[in-house]
Write an enzyme that holds these catalytic residues in place. Structure first.
Site, PDB file in Angstrom:
ATOM      1  N   HIS A 173      -9.251   1.143 -10.297  1.00 39.21           N
ATOM      2  CA  HIS A 173      -9.210   2.129  -8.989  1.00 39.21           C
ATOM      3  C   HIS A 173      -7.807   1.966  -9.050  1.00 39.21           C
ATOM      4  O   HIS A 173      -6.883   3.837  -9.603  1.00 39.21           O
ATOM      5  CB  HIS A 173      -9.027   1.118  -7.655  1.00 39.21           C
ATOM      6  CG  HIS A 173      -8.377   1.998  -6.548  1.00 39.21           C
ATOM      7  ND1 HIS A 173      -8.790   3.232  -6.275  1.00 39.21           N
ATOM      8  CD2 HIS A 173      -7.453   1.378  -6.171  1.00 39.21           C
ATOM      9  CE1 HIS A 173      -7.898   3.523  -5.389  1.00 39.21           C
ATOM     10  NE2 HIS A 173      -7.512   2.839  -5.013  1.00 39.21           N
ATOM     11  N   PHE A 174      -7.052   1.415  -9.877  1.00 41.42           N
ATOM     12  CA  PHE A 174      -5.270   1.100  -9.715  1.00 41.42           C
ATOM     13  C   PHE A 174      -5.274   1.552 -11.088  1.00 41.42           C
ATOM     14  O   PHE A 174      -3.979   2.754 -10.902  1.00 41.42           O
ATOM     15  CB  PHE A 174      -4.455  -0.699  -9.687  1.00 41.42           C
ATOM     16  CG  PHE A 174      -3.090  -0.216  -9.357  1.00 41.42           C
ATOM     17  CD1 PHE A 174      -2.800  -0.952  -8.626  1.00 41.42           C
ATOM     18  CD2 PHE A 174      -3.012  -1.295 -10.802  1.00 41.42           C
ATOM     19  CE1 PHE A 174      -1.532  -0.909  -8.860  1.00 41.42           C
ATOM     20  CE2 PHE A 174      -1.463  -0.874 -10.663  1.00 41.42           C
ATOM     21  CZ  PHE A 174      -0.276  -1.023  -9.344  1.00 41.42           C
ATOM     22  N   HIS A 175      -5.800   1.251 -12.052  1.00 41.02           N
ATOM     23  CA  HIS A 175      -5.332   2.279 -13.168  1.00 41.02           C
ATOM     24  C   HIS A 175      -5.708   4.079 -12.625  1.00 41.02           C
ATOM     25  O   HIS A 175      -5.216   4.560 -13.823  1.00 41.02           O
ATOM     26  CB  HIS A 175      -6.112   1.518 -14.500  1.00 41.02           C
ATOM     27  CG  HIS A 175      -5.493   0.202 -14.797  1.00 41.02           C
ATOM     28  ND1 HIS A 175      -5.421  -0.848 -14.284  1.00 41.02           N
ATOM     29  CD2 HIS A 175      -4.924   0.202 -16.439  1.00 41.02           C
ATOM     30  CE1 HIS A 175      -4.650  -1.918 -15.051  1.00 41.02           C
ATOM     31  NE2 HIS A 175      -4.172  -1.091 -15.436  1.00 41.02           N
ATOM     32  N   TYR A 209       1.638   5.430  -2.354  1.00 38.58           N
ATOM     33  CA  TYR A 209       1.986   6.993  -2.041  1.00 38.58           C
ATOM     34  C   TYR A 209       3.342   6.945  -2.496  1.00 38.58           C
ATOM     35  O   TYR A 209       3.483   7.779  -2.958  1.00 38.58           O
ATOM     36  CB  TYR A 209       2.275   7.324  -1.050  1.00 38.58           C
ATOM     37  CG  TYR A 209       0.117   6.770  -0.205  1.00 38.58           C
ATOM     38  CD1 TYR A 209      -0.467   8.172  -0.557  1.00 38.58           C
ATOM     39  CD2 TYR A 209      -0.083   5.879  -0.063  1.00 38.58           C
ATOM     40  CE1 TYR A 209      -1.774   7.765  -0.889  1.00 38.58           C
ATOM     41  CE2 TYR A 209      -0.957   5.868   0.189  1.00 38.58           C
ATOM     42  CZ  TYR A 209      -2.514   6.716  -0.149  1.00 38.58           C
ATOM     43  OH  TYR A 209      -3.612   6.243   0.213  1.00 38.58           O
ATOM     44  N   HIS A 268       0.886  -1.422  -0.171  1.00 42.50           N
ATOM     45  CA  HIS A 268      -0.179   0.049  -0.339  1.00 42.50           C
ATOM     46  C   HIS A 268       0.886   1.312   0.041  1.00 42.50           C
ATOM     47  O   HIS A 268       0.247   2.051  -0.585  1.00 42.50           O
ATOM     48  CB  HIS A 268      -1.326  -0.020   1.206  1.00 42.50           C
ATOM     49  CG  HIS A 268      -1.759   1.316   0.869  1.00 42.50           C
ATOM     50  ND1 HIS A 268      -3.080   1.614  -0.031  1.00 42.50           N
ATOM     51  CD2 HIS A 268      -2.245   2.446   1.437  1.00 42.50           C
ATOM     52  CE1 HIS A 268      -3.936   2.362   0.199  1.00 42.50           C
ATOM     53  NE2 HIS A 268      -3.008   2.849   1.114  1.00 42.50           N
ATOM     54  N   ARG A 302     -10.599 -10.318 -11.327  1.00 46.38           N
ATOM     55  CA  ARG A 302      -9.065  -9.741 -11.542  1.00 46.38           C
ATOM     56  C   ARG A 302      -8.026 -10.870 -11.576  1.00 46.38           C
ATOM     57  O   ARG A 302      -8.157 -11.528 -10.374  1.00 46.38           O
ATOM     58  CB  ARG A 302      -8.713  -8.780 -10.631  1.00 46.38           C
ATOM     59  CG  ARG A 302      -8.411  -9.298  -9.644  1.00 46.38           C
ATOM     60  CD  ARG A 302      -7.800  -7.786  -8.563  1.00 46.38           C
ATOM     61  NE  ARG A 302      -8.385  -7.961  -7.474  1.00 46.38           N
ATOM     62  CZ  ARG A 302      -7.547  -7.364  -5.842  1.00 46.38           C
ATOM     63  NH1 ARG A 302      -5.621  -6.667  -6.927  1.00 46.38           N
ATOM     64  NH2 ARG A 302      -6.660  -7.499  -4.889  1.00 46.38           N
ATOM     65  N   ARG A 303      -6.804 -10.940 -12.311  1.00 47.42           N
ATOM     66  CA  ARG A 303      -6.460 -11.696 -12.542  1.00 47.42           C
ATOM     67  C   ARG A 303      -6.179 -13.711 -13.536  1.00 47.42           C
ATOM     68  O   ARG A 303      -6.067 -14.162 -12.323  1.00 47.42           O
ATOM     69  CB  ARG A 303      -5.318 -12.406 -10.721  1.00 47.42           C
ATOM     70  CG  ARG A 303      -4.844 -11.071  -9.841  1.00 47.42           C
ATOM     71  CD  ARG A 303      -4.512 -11.698  -9.031  1.00 47.42           C
ATOM     72  NE  ARG A 303      -3.409 -10.355  -7.675  1.00 47.42           N
ATOM     73  CZ  ARG A 303      -4.121 -10.387  -6.700  1.00 47.42           C
ATOM     74  NH1 ARG A 303      -5.191 -10.841  -6.062  1.00 47.42           N
ATOM     75  NH2 ARG A 303      -3.590  -8.912  -5.500  1.00 47.42           N
TER      76      ARG A 303
END
Length: 562
Positions: A385-387, A238, A234, A450-451
């Site tokens: 979200h990641f993208h 950042y 996580h 996913r995955r």
């Protein structure tokens, strides 16, 4: 450093020229980052087209192999090399105009380690001996040399941080009692966060994954392995985001002919990110058995506090935008918007990233919620979200940085043709990412995992609601790859072929507005903030980790599933 000056915004800023040693060092980091960007983008397009049914890739090249290359090349290599190069450039600029020899030596040793690790890891992925995604999830077993390679990348990045720390410490000794330059301060904060965060994955790799892969141990504690990874996983987000925040806070005000809203607020923002973003990894393990619910809820609460420095950044940025517009004569409530340099790619690309970060951040709140996470956990919602965060807000900001940093390093001109190409390229990326991330959120809510590679689940009716979105997601991969090719073409031109300048290109560093409050020196007390971070980590992780080690769940032998 030249004594000449150029007009930049409302002030006259001294022209800054990199020394040759610093220029070559930063360009070396950017060059490897751009190669990784090309590899990762190509793998992402092919993997996306295969997953959505546009193409069927030969069995010799698997879907998960492409997914591993995509994740490692972009999420680990491109970001790390680009970030360290950018931070070294800004550190040289703001801490006296140059890096000292000892700083360069540390950075070069780190660069060599990262390049060797990148080459080793890429070979392991391409020969299909490391198809384990970028999350290093035990008990999946890659080649031991893949884990050695990733360890080299991590340790090499630490040495890049050492170069920044030594330059900062030298400046502090020479300017006792003074507040350090904001860019350098934020660079130090970014690397402190990175080093603390990577301690978890370093322990996992050195003491679990490498012994597992070499066959030195017969079994592995899977729960402990995943916990150590997500301790790192996580705050990794950042580490990607903070350099973008540096650009938003420090560089963009000069580009938009304005001044920083505050000097102390961005420093406090970065301190809060260090405190709040590290001890939160359990929120990635809400569905992980063996971790008591109380610890998961504590991690969820700490995760939601990260919203605070993000909202502080939103406030500060729009305050800066409005002050810049009004300083240029805007009088209406929203007239200041017209004064922003919409035709300047150095501002426009990062602004598109800011826009995309709004829904991306909202999705992060859903991910961090203990209840809502049960709905979207391990679905394509998370990938979307990641993208929207890394692939949109961060990458678009990195595009904006590159369009002026490369000319500043090569002493070439950002021509209006390349600038306009950059605006088109940023739009192409923004639209492609909307076509990618929005359908992922929708099908994630509909339950698509996913995955997983392309499958119709034997034509099960549950798949039918997903099908209309697959062509859109596949098409997005083409848009995004074309955008990357345009970007890399522009970088090649700015690196070698753009017209040379008689005076050095601008390196924009904003100034704080005249009436800004003095910066409290306690923000410069790094031992205090590091100690507080350590206390929070101990509070959240000590009891669960001791339990995992003393009363471990059933361990697993290494597995190669391909």
């Amino acid at each position: 450093m030249s004594e000449n000056a150029v007009e930049t915004g409302t002030t006259r800023a001294p022209v800054f020229a990199f020394e040759r040693g610093d220029r070559v060092l930063v360009l070396a980091h950017l060059g490897v980052a751009f190669i990784a960007l090309l590899l990762g983008a190509a793998a992402g397009m092919l993997q996306g087209l295969q997953r959505t049914g546009y193409i069927k890739w030969p069995d010799a090249v698997g879907y998960y192999q492409l997914l591993t290359l995509h994740g490692v090349a972009l999420a680990l290599i491109f970001t790390t090399l680009f970030i360290i190069g950018f931070l070294l450039a800004g550190t040289a600029k703001t801490l006296g105009g140059r890096l000292h020899t000892v700083d360069r030596v540390w950075a070069w040793i780190g660069w060599i380690m990262m390049v060797v690790g990148t080459a080793m890891g890429t070979v392991s992925i391409l020969n299909n001996s490391a198809t384990v995604l970028y999350t290093f999830y035990a008990p999946l077993k890659a080649s031991p040399w893949f884990y050695v390679a990733m360890a080299l990348v991590v340790v090499g990045s630490w040495l890049g941080g050492v170069a920044i720390f030594t330059a900062y410490a030298r400046w502090r000794r020479q300017h006792r009692g003074q507040v350090s330059p904001l860019f350098a301060y934020m660079s130090v904060a970014t690397m402190i966060l990175w080093i603390i965060a990577t301690l978890g994955v370093a322990i996992e790799v050195l003491f679990q994954l490498i012994p597992m892969a070499f066959g030195w141990v017969p079994r592995v504690n899977v729960e402990l392995s995943r916990t150590l990874f997500w301790y790192f996983g996580h705050p990794l987000v950042y580490f990607w985001l903070l350099p973008a925040y540096i650009y938003w806070y420090v560089n963009i005000p000069q580009i938009i002919k304005g001044k920083l809203f505050s000097d102390s607020l961005p420093r406090l923002t970065f301190v809060l990110f260090i405190l709040y973003s590290i001890p939160v990894g359990f929120h990635h393990q809400f569905n992980e058995p063996g971790i008591a619910n109380g610890w998961k809820i504590l991690a969820a609460a700490l995760t939601l506090t990260v919203v605070v420095p993000s909202l502080m950044t939103v406030f500060a940025m729009f305050a800066t935008f409005e002050m810049a517009g009004r300083a240029q004569g805007a009088t209406g409530r929203f007239a200041w918007l017209r004064k922003l340099p919409w035709k300047d790619v150095r501002f426009f690309a990062p602004f598109l990233g800011m826009v995309m970060f709004i829904p991306g951040g909202a999705g992060g709140v859903v991910n961090a919620s203990y209840q809502l996470n049960q709905v979207i956990h391990n679905t394509l919602w998370v990938t979307g979200h990641f993208h929207m965060t890394l692939s949109s807000a961060v990458t678009l900001t990195f595009f904006g940085i590159a369009y002026w940093l490369v000319p500043a390093l090569t002493n070439r001109k950002l021509t209006w043709r390349v600038n306009n190409l950059g605006i088109f390229q940023a739009w192409l990326w923004f639209i492609g990412m909307l076509l990618n991330a929005v359908p992922m959120h929708i099908v994630g809510l509909l339950g698509e995992p996913r995955r997983t590679a392309f499958t119709t689940y034997n034509d099960n009716p549950v798949v039918q609601p997903w099908l209309p979105y697959w062509p859109v997601m596949g098409m997005s991969g083409i848009f995004l790859f074309l955008s990357i090719m345009l970007f890399l073409g522009a970088m090649i031109y700015l690196w070698w072929f753009a017209p040379r300048l008689d005076t050095p290109a601008e390196f924009p560093i904003g100034e704080v507005k005249d009436k800004s409050h003095p910066t409290p020196m306690i923000l410069e007390r790094w031992p205090l903030w590091i100690a507080l971070t350590g206390v929070l980590v101990l509070i959240v992780y000590t009891v669960p980790l001791v339990d995992m080690i003393q009363t471990p769940p059933p361990s697993s032998p290494p597995i190669r599933s391909w």
